[in-house]
Enzyme design. Structure first.
Site, PDB file in Angstrom:
ATOM      1  N   TRP A 291      -9.843   8.901  -1.163  1.00 41.78           N
ATOM      2  CA  TRP A 291     -10.210   8.139   0.044  1.00 41.78           C
ATOM      3  C   TRP A 291     -11.582   7.493  -0.069  1.00 41.78           C
ATOM      4  CZ3 TRP A 291      -6.866   5.998   2.773  1.00 41.78           C
ATOM      5  CH2 TRP A 291      -5.676   6.617   3.134  1.00 41.78           C
TER       6      TRP A 291
ATOM      7  N   GLU B 111      -6.295  18.610   5.495  1.00 35.32           N
ATOM      8  CA  GLU B 111      -5.098  17.772   5.580  1.00 35.32           C
ATOM      9  C   GLU B 111      -4.018  18.325   4.647  1.00 35.32           C
ATOM     10  OE1 GLU B 111      -6.881  13.383   6.478  1.00 35.32           O
ATOM     11  OE2 GLU B 111      -6.829  13.870   4.367  1.00 35.32           O
TER      12      GLU B 111
ATOM     13  N   TRP C 287       0.800  -1.231   0.000  1.00 34.87           N
ATOM     14  CA  TRP C 287       0.000   0.000   0.000  1.00 34.87           C
ATOM     15  C   TRP C 287       0.831   1.279   0.000  1.00 34.87           C
ATOM     16  CZ3 TRP C 287      -4.892   1.985  -0.116  1.00 34.87           C
ATOM     17  CH2 TRP C 287      -5.080   3.265   0.430  1.00 34.87           C
TER      18      TRP C 287
ATOM     19  N   TRP D 182      -4.799   0.536   3.772  1.00 35.61           N
ATOM     20  CA  TRP D 182      -4.173   1.440   4.747  1.00 35.61           C
ATOM     21  C   TRP D 182      -3.940   0.694   6.057  1.00 35.61           C
ATOM     22  CZ3 TRP D 182      -4.875   3.679   9.528  1.00 35.61           C
ATOM     23  CH2 TRP D 182      -4.081   4.808   9.790  1.00 35.61           C
TER      24      TRP D 182
ATOM     25  N   ASN E 193      -0.029   5.746   0.195  1.00 33.89           N
ATOM     26  CA  ASN E 193      -0.871   6.934  -0.016  1.00 33.89           C
ATOM     27  C   ASN E 193       0.005   8.176  -0.138  1.00 33.89           C
ATOM     28  OD1 ASN E 193      -1.335   6.010   2.965  1.00 33.89           O
ATOM     29  ND2 ASN E 193      -2.071   8.095   3.144  1.00 33.89           N
ATOM     30  N   ASP E 194      -0.218   9.218   0.612  1.00 37.38           N
ATOM     31  CA  ASP E 194       0.371  10.539   0.326  1.00 37.38           C
ATOM     32  C   ASP E 194       1.878  10.555   0.008  1.00 37.38           C
ATOM     33  OD1 ASP E 194      -1.994  10.782   1.727  1.00 37.38           O
ATOM     34  OD2 ASP E 194      -1.190  12.073   3.275  1.00 37.38           O
TER      35      ASP E 194
ATOM     36  N   GLN F  54       3.577   7.641   2.275  1.00 38.53           N
ATOM     37  CA  GLN F  54       2.851   6.868   3.278  1.00 38.53           C
ATOM     38  C   GLN F  54       2.764   5.433   2.770  1.00 38.53           C
ATOM     39  OE1 GLN F  54       0.834   8.301   6.433  1.00 38.53           O
ATOM     40  NE2 GLN F  54       2.959   8.823   6.089  1.00 38.53           N
TER      41      GLN F  54
ATOM     42  N   ARG G 219      -1.979  17.600  12.129  1.00 40.79           N
ATOM     43  CA  ARG G 219      -1.017  16.769  11.400  1.00 40.79           C
ATOM     44  C   ARG G 219      -0.547  17.363  10.070  1.00 40.79           C
ATOM     45  NH1 ARG G 219      -5.967  13.751  11.080  1.00 40.79           N
ATOM     46  NH2 ARG G 219      -6.839  13.693   8.989  1.00 40.79           N
ATOM     47  N   ASP G 220       0.391  16.628   9.463  1.00 40.62           N
ATOM     48  CA  ASP G 220       0.907  16.873   8.111  1.00 40.62           C
ATOM     49  C   ASP G 220       1.731  18.157   8.012  1.00 40.62           C
ATOM     50  OD1 ASP G 220      -0.654  14.631   7.720  1.00 40.62           O
ATOM     51  OD2 ASP G 220      -2.299  15.719   6.762  1.00 40.62           O
TER      52      ASP G 220
HETATM   53  C1  FRU Z   1      -4.090  12.230   3.926  1.00 38.23           C
HETATM   54  C2  FRU Z   1      -3.838  11.590   5.291  1.00 38.23           C
HETATM   55  C3  FRU Z   1      -3.009  12.533   6.143  1.00 38.23           C
HETATM   56  C4  FRU Z   1      -2.356  11.592   7.114  1.00 38.23           C
HETATM   57  C5  FRU Z   1      -2.108  10.372   6.257  1.00 38.23           C
HETATM   58  C6  FRU Z   1      -2.204   9.070   6.990  1.00 38.23           C
HETATM   59  O1  FRU Z   1      -4.335  11.318   2.921  1.00 38.23           O
HETATM   60  O2  FRU Z   1      -5.077  11.298   5.896  1.00 38.23           O
HETATM   61  O3  FRU Z   1      -3.753  13.564   6.745  1.00 38.23           O
HETATM   62  O4  FRU Z   1      -1.178  12.097   7.659  1.00 38.23           O
HETATM   63  O5  FRU Z   1      -3.066  10.406   5.207  1.00 38.23           O
HETATM   64  O6  FRU Z   1      -1.794   8.008   6.192  1.00 38.23           O
END
Ligand code: FRU
Length: 490
Positions: A294, A203, A21, A48, A23-24, A40, A151-152
């Site tokens: 998402w 985010e 997997w 996830w 993501n970001d 990620q 976060r982020d």
């Molecule tokens: C965005 C998010 C971020 C977080 C991450 C977790 O896609 O939700 O806000 O840090 O993914 O994987």
């Protein structure tokens, strides 16, 4: 044609994790000739899960070399999204006076003895150009009493005020902090109450200056804010932007509170941010996003790996229709990756059809320039078979660019995946140019010279490789038609 089930849908020239997997995009930074891309990553699953930072590097933004996982979960929790910077002056004191890389990310865990989520900001550093990473023993460096969604962090050096700036998502606002050394952070301001879209959690923000129309005397700041999915909106997760002014501590937006401006009008460009530390002599603001949503990210029909990034893009601010507008173009490195398949100027629909009939391609770039005098709608169909097609076109009556993925292949893994996505666009000098990037499971279309962008996933059969053209009048005029194969991401 037989395709290894695990490689089915695996993009050719888009970045994907070797397995499992993703993501970001995270920690995007340029240092010593290398573009770093962290992401990620759940290395033990295709959905996830416990988040790590995967890592890859590239010298040209086209070919990527996979590196070992950079950051593992630890006693403070999972490693959520964040950024990385070059600490040129060793303000952090991590590098014995030399420049080094510092990653600033969110640690996600639970308040001890409870089930309440907790998100705090932490540091890791690398003195060997990103090969190995140490977590700072003083972690976490920033927490909040009130916000659970906190976060982020995206960090950059603000030259005029000679300090680091961190922006991060705090509920449905963006909080801004300053620091002299990346370790001690002081609250500066909060942006976002009563402005922008609030239909989901905020985010992955970014904030950077760009000159307007290439005039360095006219600089504006751009804030990107990704908005999480909510059952109330079919669009799912997407990214909005604001333009405004920033003095090192406060961002003041130019937009009225009712104005909503989206970065991309497709469904599959999320959590994108820009590269840090691109050398001044290059001067570009380079960006890429996670090519998913998402709404259905955990359900897409790939096997053994999941998700890709968009192609790298250059962001600019240009005045369009009287408004300062964020414009996206493919990074010029994508042009170096080209091999010509077909190229003609000033041709007709009929001749162009002869040219593309018989071509069988599953990943390529297609540039086509239509004359609106020929009538509409007009456009192209890609990944075509007897039953499948993805339509990319321009509707002259509605004045909009669209992608229709209703019959693009596998669409039934989520109720809102099938559909048509559009954005308003005016022809320029009676022409509409489409610049289309097709890959094994995606289409990205850039039109209006980067003003209108639609990024969509598609899941066609591997054998659906036909190309077609359509236009209102049979005798349509095409000013340009170019088709390129592109070298692989590896
Ligand atoms: C965005 C998010 C971020 C977080 C991450 C977790 O896609 O939700 O806000 O840090 O993914 O994987």
């Amino acid at each position: 044609m037989t395709v290894d089930a695990k490689q089915k849908f695996r993009p050719d020239y888009h970045f994907t994790p070797q397995s499992h997997w993703m993501n970001d995009p995270n920690g995007m930074v340029f240092f010593k000739g290398e573009y770093h891309l962290f992401y990620q990553h759940h290395p033990d699953g295709t959905t996830w899960g416990p988040m790590h930072w995967g890592h890859a590097v590239s010298k040209d933004l086209v070919a990527w070399e996979h590196r070992p996982i950079a950051l593992y979960p630890d006693e403070h929790g999972m490693i959520f999204s964040g950024s990385a910077v070059v600490d040129w002056k060793d303000t952090s004191g991590f590098f014995d006076g030399e420049p080094g890389l510092v990653a600033i990310f969110t640690h996600h865990d639970q308040v001890p003895g409870t089930e309440h989520a907790r998100q705090r900001q932490s540091l890791a550093y690398s003195a060997d150009s990103g090969k190995t990473w140490l977590k700072y023993e003083g972690n976490p460096v920033l927490e909040h009493e009130k916000y659970v969604d906190f976060r982020d962090p995206k960090v950059f050096w603000h030259e005029p005020s000679q300090q680091w700036t961190m922006i991060l998502a705090s509920g449905q606002t963006i909080s801004i902090y300053n620091s002299p050394n990346l370790r001690d952070w002081r609250f500066a301001s909060e942006f976002g109450t009563g402005i922008g879209f609030h239909g989901g959690v905020w985010e992955c923000p970014d904030l950077f200056p760009l000159s307007v129309d290439g005039d360095a005397a006219k600089t504006k700041w751009v804030m990107l804010v990704s908005i999480g999915d909510s059952p109330a909106y079919v669009e799912g997760s997407r990214t909005q932007y604001f333009t405004g002014d920033f003095d090192g501590s406060t961002f003041v937006s130019d937009e009225d509170s009712e104005v909503m401006r989206w970065l991309d009008y497709g469904r599959d460009n999320y959590a994108g941010v820009s590269w840090s530390d691109i050398p001044a002599e290059d001067g570009r603001r380079l960006y890429l996003g996670w090519m998913s949503n998402w709404k259905y990210a955990n359900l897409t029909p790939t096997d053994g790996w999941r998700s890709a990034m968009t192609i790298p893009r250059e962001l600019s601010l240009e005045t369009r229709g009287g408004a300062v507008t964020l414009v996206q173009r493919p990074a010029r490195e994508m042009e170096q990756a080209r091999k010509v398949v077909a190229s003609v100027r000033e041709t007709t629909l009929q001749e162009a059809r002869e040219l593309v009939t018989g071509l069988q391609l599953d990943s390529y770039e297609w540039i086509i320039d239509f004359d609106t005098a020929s009538g509409g709608p007009f456009g192209v169909k890609v990944r075509v078979s007897d039953e499948q097609e993805t339509v990319i076109g321009y509707d002259l009556e509605l004045g909009e660019l669209f992608i229709d993925r209703t019959c693009s292949g596998q669409v039934d893994f989520h109720a809102v995946f099938a559909g048509r996505h559009s954005v308003k666009l005016e022809p320029v000098d009676g022409r509409v140019q489409l610049r289309v990037y097709v890959d094994r499971s995606s289409v990205e279309v850039f039109a209006g010279d980067g003003q209108a962008v639609i990024t969509d996933l598609i899941f066609p059969d591997p054998g659906a490789q036909g190309l077609e053209l359509f236009a209102g009048a049979g005798n349509a005029v095409l000013h340009t038609l170019e088709i390129y194969a592109l070298s692989s991401a590896k």
